[in-house]
Design a protein around this motif. Sequence first.
Motif, PDB file in Angstrom:
ATOM      1  N   ALA A  80       0.813  -1.333   0.044  1.00  0.00           N
ATOM      2  CA  ALA A  80       0.090  -0.128  -0.099  1.00  0.00           C
ATOM      3  C   ALA A  80       0.921   1.431   0.102  1.00  0.00           C
ATOM      4  O   ALA A  80       1.983   1.224   0.195  1.00  0.00           O
ATOM      5  N   GLY A  81       0.119   2.058  -0.186  1.00  0.00           N
ATOM      6  CA  GLY A  81       0.783   3.651  -0.137  1.00  0.00           C
ATOM      7  C   GLY A  81       1.903   4.103  -1.307  1.00  0.00           C
ATOM      8  O   GLY A  81       3.110   4.411  -0.860  1.00  0.00           O
ATOM      9  N   HIS A 135       5.645   9.224   3.895  1.00  0.00           N
ATOM     10  CA  HIS A 135       4.436   8.643   3.447  1.00  0.00           C
ATOM     11  C   HIS A 135       3.652   8.166   4.584  1.00  0.00           C
ATOM     12  O   HIS A 135       2.394   8.375   4.929  1.00  0.00           O
ATOM     13  N   ALA A 136       4.135   7.000   5.116  1.00  0.00           N
ATOM     14  CA  ALA A 136       3.752   6.293   6.354  1.00  0.00           C
ATOM     15  C   ALA A 136       3.370   7.439   7.541  1.00  0.00           C
ATOM     16  O   ALA A 136       2.472   7.161   8.126  1.00  0.00           O
ATOM     17  N   GLU A 174       0.237   8.908   6.778  1.00  0.00           N
ATOM     18  CA  GLU A 174      -1.004   8.003   7.084  1.00  0.00           C
ATOM     19  C   GLU A 174      -1.313   8.034   8.412  1.00  0.00           C
ATOM     20  O   GLU A 174      -2.277   7.977   9.036  1.00  0.00           O
ATOM     21  N   THR A 224      -4.402   3.239   4.736  1.00  0.00           N
ATOM     22  CA  THR A 224      -3.450   3.764   3.762  1.00  0.00           C
ATOM     23  C   THR A 224      -4.087   4.141   2.524  1.00  0.00           C
ATOM     24  O   THR A 224      -5.544   4.009   2.187  1.00  0.00           O
ATOM     25  N   GLU A 235      -8.905  -1.748   2.988  1.00  0.00           N
ATOM     26  CA  GLU A 235      -8.235  -2.709   3.722  1.00  0.00           C
ATOM     27  C   GLU A 235      -8.478  -4.184   3.342  1.00  0.00           C
ATOM     28  O   GLU A 235      -9.123  -4.466   2.582  1.00  0.00           O
TER      29      GLU A 235
END
Length: 236
Positions: free
Chosen positions: A21-22, A36-37, A40, A47, A211
Amino acid sequence: MKKIKMAGAALVLACALPAQAGAILGGSALLDASGHAQLERWLGQGTFDLSNVFTRDGDDTSADFHAATDGRGPTFTLMQVTNDAGQSFLVGGFNPQGWSSTDGWHNTPSDAYRTGFIFNMTEPAVYRQVLSDYVLPSQGERQTFNGIDYGPTFGTGHDLYVNASLKAAFSWQVTYGNPLDSGLSIIDRSLGGQLVQVDALEVFTLSPIPEPATYAMLLGGLALLGGAARRSIVIK
Protein backbone atom coordinates in the motif's frame (compact mmCIF):
# COMPACT_ATOMS: atom_id res chain seq x y z
CA MET A 1 -14.19 -24.70 -20.04
CA LYS A 2 -16.39 -22.08 -18.43
CA LYS A 3 -15.34 -23.31 -14.97
CA ILE A 4 -11.66 -22.87 -15.86
CA LYS A 5 -12.26 -19.37 -17.17
CA MET A 6 -14.09 -18.39 -14.00
CA ALA A 7 -11.32 -19.71 -11.76
CA GLY A 8 -8.70 -18.09 -13.96
CA ALA A 9 -10.43 -14.72 -13.73
CA ALA A 10 -10.52 -14.94 -9.93
CA LEU A 11 -6.83 -15.86 -9.87
CA VAL A 12 -5.85 -12.96 -12.14
CA LEU A 13 -7.85 -10.53 -9.99
CA ALA A 14 -6.24 -11.84 -6.81
CA CYS A 15 -2.79 -11.37 -8.32
CA ALA A 16 -3.72 -7.85 -9.39
CA LEU A 17 -4.43 -6.76 -5.80
CA PRO A 18 -1.71 -4.37 -4.64
CA ALA A 19 1.06 -6.15 -2.78
CA GLN A 20 2.15 -2.94 -1.03
CA ALA A 21 0.00 0.00 0.00
CA GLY A 22 0.91 3.63 -0.14
CA ALA A 23 2.45 4.28 -3.56
CA ILE A 24 3.64 7.77 -4.53
CA LEU A 25 2.39 8.16 -8.09
CA GLY A 26 4.27 10.65 -10.22
CA GLY A 27 7.26 10.55 -7.91
CA SER A 28 8.49 13.01 -5.31
CA ALA A 29 11.75 14.76 -4.48
CA LEU A 30 10.50 15.51 -0.96
CA LEU A 31 8.66 12.43 0.26
CA ASP A 32 9.92 8.88 0.79
CA ALA A 33 8.13 5.77 2.07
CA SER A 34 8.73 6.59 5.74
CA GLY A 35 7.41 10.12 5.26
CA HIS A 36 4.37 8.75 3.47
CA ALA A 37 3.73 6.37 6.38
CA GLN A 38 3.98 9.31 8.79
CA LEU A 39 1.31 11.20 6.83
CA GLU A 40 -0.93 8.11 6.99
CA ARG A 41 -0.52 7.96 10.77
CA TRP A 42 -1.29 11.65 11.18
CA LEU A 43 -4.37 11.46 8.97
CA GLY A 44 -5.55 8.27 10.68
CA GLN A 45 -7.77 7.05 7.83
CA GLY A 46 -5.85 3.98 6.74
CA THR A 47 -3.50 3.62 3.80
CA PHE A 48 -3.66 5.70 0.65
CA ASP A 49 -1.81 6.33 -2.58
CA LEU A 50 -0.53 9.82 -3.24
CA SER A 51 -0.58 11.39 -6.71
CA ASN A 52 1.80 14.26 -7.40
CA VAL A 53 -0.39 16.88 -9.13
CA PHE A 54 1.92 19.88 -8.77
CA THR A 55 5.69 20.31 -8.50
CA ARG A 56 6.91 23.89 -8.56
CA ASP A 57 9.18 24.79 -11.44
CA GLY A 58 11.36 27.89 -11.37
CA ASP A 59 8.86 30.29 -12.95
CA ASP A 60 5.66 28.86 -11.46
CA THR A 61 3.38 31.21 -9.53
CA SER A 62 0.30 30.86 -7.35
CA ALA A 63 -1.81 30.90 -10.54
CA ASP A 64 -0.01 27.73 -11.71
CA PHE A 65 -0.53 26.16 -8.30
CA HIS A 66 -4.27 26.82 -8.48
CA ALA A 67 -4.56 25.66 -12.09
CA ALA A 68 -3.11 22.29 -11.06
CA THR A 69 -4.86 21.79 -7.71
CA ASP A 70 -8.22 23.62 -7.63
CA GLY A 71 -11.21 21.33 -7.32
CA ARG A 72 -9.08 18.20 -6.89
CA GLY A 73 -10.38 17.36 -3.40
CA PRO A 74 -8.26 16.80 -0.27
CA THR A 75 -4.54 17.39 -0.69
CA PHE A 76 -1.23 17.25 1.09
CA THR A 77 1.18 20.13 0.49
CA LEU A 78 4.88 19.63 1.23
CA MET A 79 7.63 22.21 0.99
CA GLN A 80 11.34 22.32 1.72
CA VAL A 81 12.24 25.68 3.27
CA THR A 82 15.41 27.35 4.55
CA ASN A 83 15.50 30.08 7.21
CA ASP A 84 17.99 32.94 7.61
CA ALA A 85 20.21 30.76 9.78
CA GLY A 86 20.60 28.28 6.91
CA GLN A 87 18.49 25.61 8.62
CA SER A 88 16.37 23.46 6.32
CA PHE A 89 12.93 22.08 7.21
CA LEU A 90 10.30 19.93 5.52
CA VAL A 91 6.87 21.33 6.40
CA GLY A 92 3.37 21.23 4.97
CA GLY A 93 -0.32 20.78 5.56
CA PHE A 94 -3.40 18.67 4.93
CA ASN A 95 -6.35 20.48 3.31
CA PRO A 96 -9.54 18.39 3.62
CA GLN A 97 -11.71 20.67 1.46
CA GLY A 98 -9.50 21.18 -1.58
CA TRP A 99 -8.15 24.42 -3.05
CA SER A 100 -9.87 27.24 -4.92
CA SER A 101 -8.64 30.48 -6.45
CA THR A 102 -11.86 32.39 -5.62
CA ASP A 103 -13.42 31.10 -2.37
CA GLY A 104 -11.51 33.18 0.16
CA TRP A 105 -11.75 31.60 3.60
CA HIS A 106 -12.83 27.99 3.97
CA ASN A 107 -14.44 28.19 7.39
CA THR A 108 -15.17 25.27 9.71
CA PRO A 109 -17.61 26.42 12.44
CA SER A 110 -18.18 22.85 13.66
CA ASP A 111 -15.48 20.68 15.23
CA ALA A 112 -16.58 17.86 12.92
CA TYR A 113 -15.01 19.79 10.03
CA ARG A 114 -11.88 20.94 11.83
CA THR A 115 -9.87 18.08 10.38
CA GLY A 116 -7.11 20.08 8.72
CA PHE A 117 -3.60 20.04 10.10
CA ILE A 118 -0.16 21.44 9.39
CA PHE A 119 3.10 19.74 10.22
CA ASN A 120 6.86 19.86 10.47
CA MET A 121 8.32 16.54 9.30
CA THR A 122 11.83 17.52 10.36
CA GLU A 123 10.80 17.64 14.05
CA PRO A 124 8.44 15.70 13.56
CA ALA A 125 5.38 17.56 14.89
CA VAL A 126 1.74 17.96 13.89
CA TYR A 127 -0.52 20.95 14.61
CA ARG A 128 -4.29 20.46 14.41
CA GLN A 129 -7.08 23.02 14.27
CA VAL A 130 -8.04 24.52 17.65
CA LEU A 131 -11.40 23.08 18.73
CA SER A 132 -14.45 25.15 19.65
CA ASP A 133 -14.26 24.34 23.38
CA TYR A 134 -11.38 26.80 23.65
CA VAL A 135 -12.14 30.12 25.37
CA LEU A 136 -12.38 31.72 21.89
CA PRO A 137 -14.49 29.17 19.95
CA SER A 138 -13.77 30.76 16.57
CA GLN A 139 -9.97 30.62 16.90
CA GLY A 140 -9.67 27.35 14.98
CA GLU A 141 -12.38 28.13 12.44
CA ARG A 142 -10.49 29.42 9.41
CA GLN A 143 -9.03 26.29 7.85
CA THR A 144 -7.47 27.67 4.63
CA PHE A 145 -7.41 30.86 2.56
CA ASN A 146 -8.09 30.52 -1.15
CA GLY A 147 -7.11 33.28 -3.57
CA ILE A 148 -5.37 33.49 -6.95
CA ASP A 149 -2.50 35.54 -5.47
CA TYR A 150 -1.92 33.08 -2.62
CA GLY A 151 -0.04 29.83 -2.65
CA PRO A 152 -1.16 27.11 -0.22
CA THR A 153 -2.24 29.03 2.89
CA PHE A 154 -3.49 27.59 6.19
CA GLY A 155 -5.10 29.41 9.11
CA THR A 156 -5.63 32.97 10.27
CA GLY A 157 -2.01 33.70 11.26
CA HIS A 158 -1.36 32.74 8.58
CA ASP A 159 -0.27 29.56 10.32
CA LEU A 160 1.46 28.48 7.11
CA TYR A 161 1.56 30.78 4.10
CA VAL A 162 3.24 30.74 0.67
CA ASN A 163 3.40 33.92 -1.40
CA ALA A 164 2.34 34.50 -5.01
CA SER A 165 5.78 33.69 -6.44
CA LEU A 166 5.86 30.41 -4.46
CA LYS A 167 9.38 31.34 -3.34
CA ALA A 168 8.78 32.63 0.20
CA ALA A 169 6.78 31.41 3.18
CA PHE A 170 6.13 32.21 6.81
CA SER A 171 4.32 30.73 9.79
CA TRP A 172 2.47 32.52 12.60
CA GLN A 173 0.44 30.12 14.73
CA VAL A 174 -3.16 31.10 15.53
CA THR A 175 -5.65 28.60 14.10
CA TYR A 176 -3.54 25.45 14.46
CA GLY A 177 -1.76 23.90 17.45
CA ASN A 178 -1.66 25.02 21.06
CA PRO A 179 -3.35 28.45 21.41
CA LEU A 180 -0.73 29.36 24.02
CA ASP A 181 1.87 29.20 21.23
CA SER A 182 0.20 31.97 19.23
CA GLY A 183 2.73 33.87 17.15
CA LEU A 184 5.29 31.07 17.02
CA SER A 185 6.44 29.56 13.73
CA ILE A 186 5.86 25.85 13.15
CA ILE A 187 8.96 25.98 10.94
CA ASP A 188 11.70 26.92 13.41
CA ARG A 189 9.68 28.01 16.50
CA SER A 190 10.83 31.61 16.06
CA LEU A 191 8.52 34.43 17.12
CA GLY A 192 7.13 36.92 14.66
CA GLY A 193 6.57 35.03 11.42
CA GLN A 194 10.01 35.43 9.85
CA LEU A 195 10.09 34.86 6.08
CA VAL A 196 11.83 31.69 4.89
CA GLN A 197 12.91 30.64 1.42
CA VAL A 198 10.87 27.95 -0.33
CA ASP A 199 13.35 25.60 -2.03
CA ALA A 200 10.80 23.08 -3.33
CA LEU A 201 7.04 22.62 -3.22
CA GLU A 202 4.85 19.64 -4.13
CA VAL A 203 1.12 18.98 -3.83
CA PHE A 204 -0.49 15.52 -3.73
CA THR A 205 -4.04 14.21 -4.00
CA LEU A 206 -5.09 11.10 -2.06
CA SER A 207 -6.59 7.79 -3.18
CA PRO A 208 -7.65 5.55 -0.26
CA ILE A 209 -6.66 1.88 -0.49
CA PRO A 210 -9.25 -0.69 0.71
CA GLU A 211 -8.28 -2.66 3.81
CA PRO A 212 -7.42 -6.38 3.41
CA ALA A 213 -10.84 -7.29 4.80
CA THR A 214 -12.41 -5.51 1.85
CA TYR A 215 -10.34 -7.62 -0.53
CA ALA A 216 -11.42 -10.77 1.31
CA MET A 217 -15.06 -9.77 0.91
CA LEU A 218 -14.45 -9.07 -2.80
CA LEU A 219 -12.86 -12.46 -3.37
CA GLY A 220 -15.59 -14.13 -1.32
CA GLY A 221 -18.17 -12.46 -3.55
CA LEU A 222 -16.34 -13.70 -6.64
CA ALA A 223 -16.36 -17.22 -5.23
CA LEU A 224 -20.13 -17.03 -4.74
CA LEU A 225 -20.56 -15.76 -8.28
CA GLY A 226 -18.39 -18.61 -9.52
CA GLY A 227 -20.53 -21.12 -7.63
CA ALA A 228 -23.70 -19.63 -9.04
CA ALA A 229 -22.24 -19.81 -12.55
CA ARG A 230 -21.31 -23.45 -12.09
CA ARG A 231 -24.80 -24.30 -10.85
CA SER A 232 -26.24 -22.48 -13.84
CA ILE A 233 -24.04 -24.50 -16.20
CA VAL A 234 -25.08 -27.80 -14.56
CA ILE A 235 -28.78 -26.92 -14.80
CA LYS A 236 -28.40 -26.04 -18.46
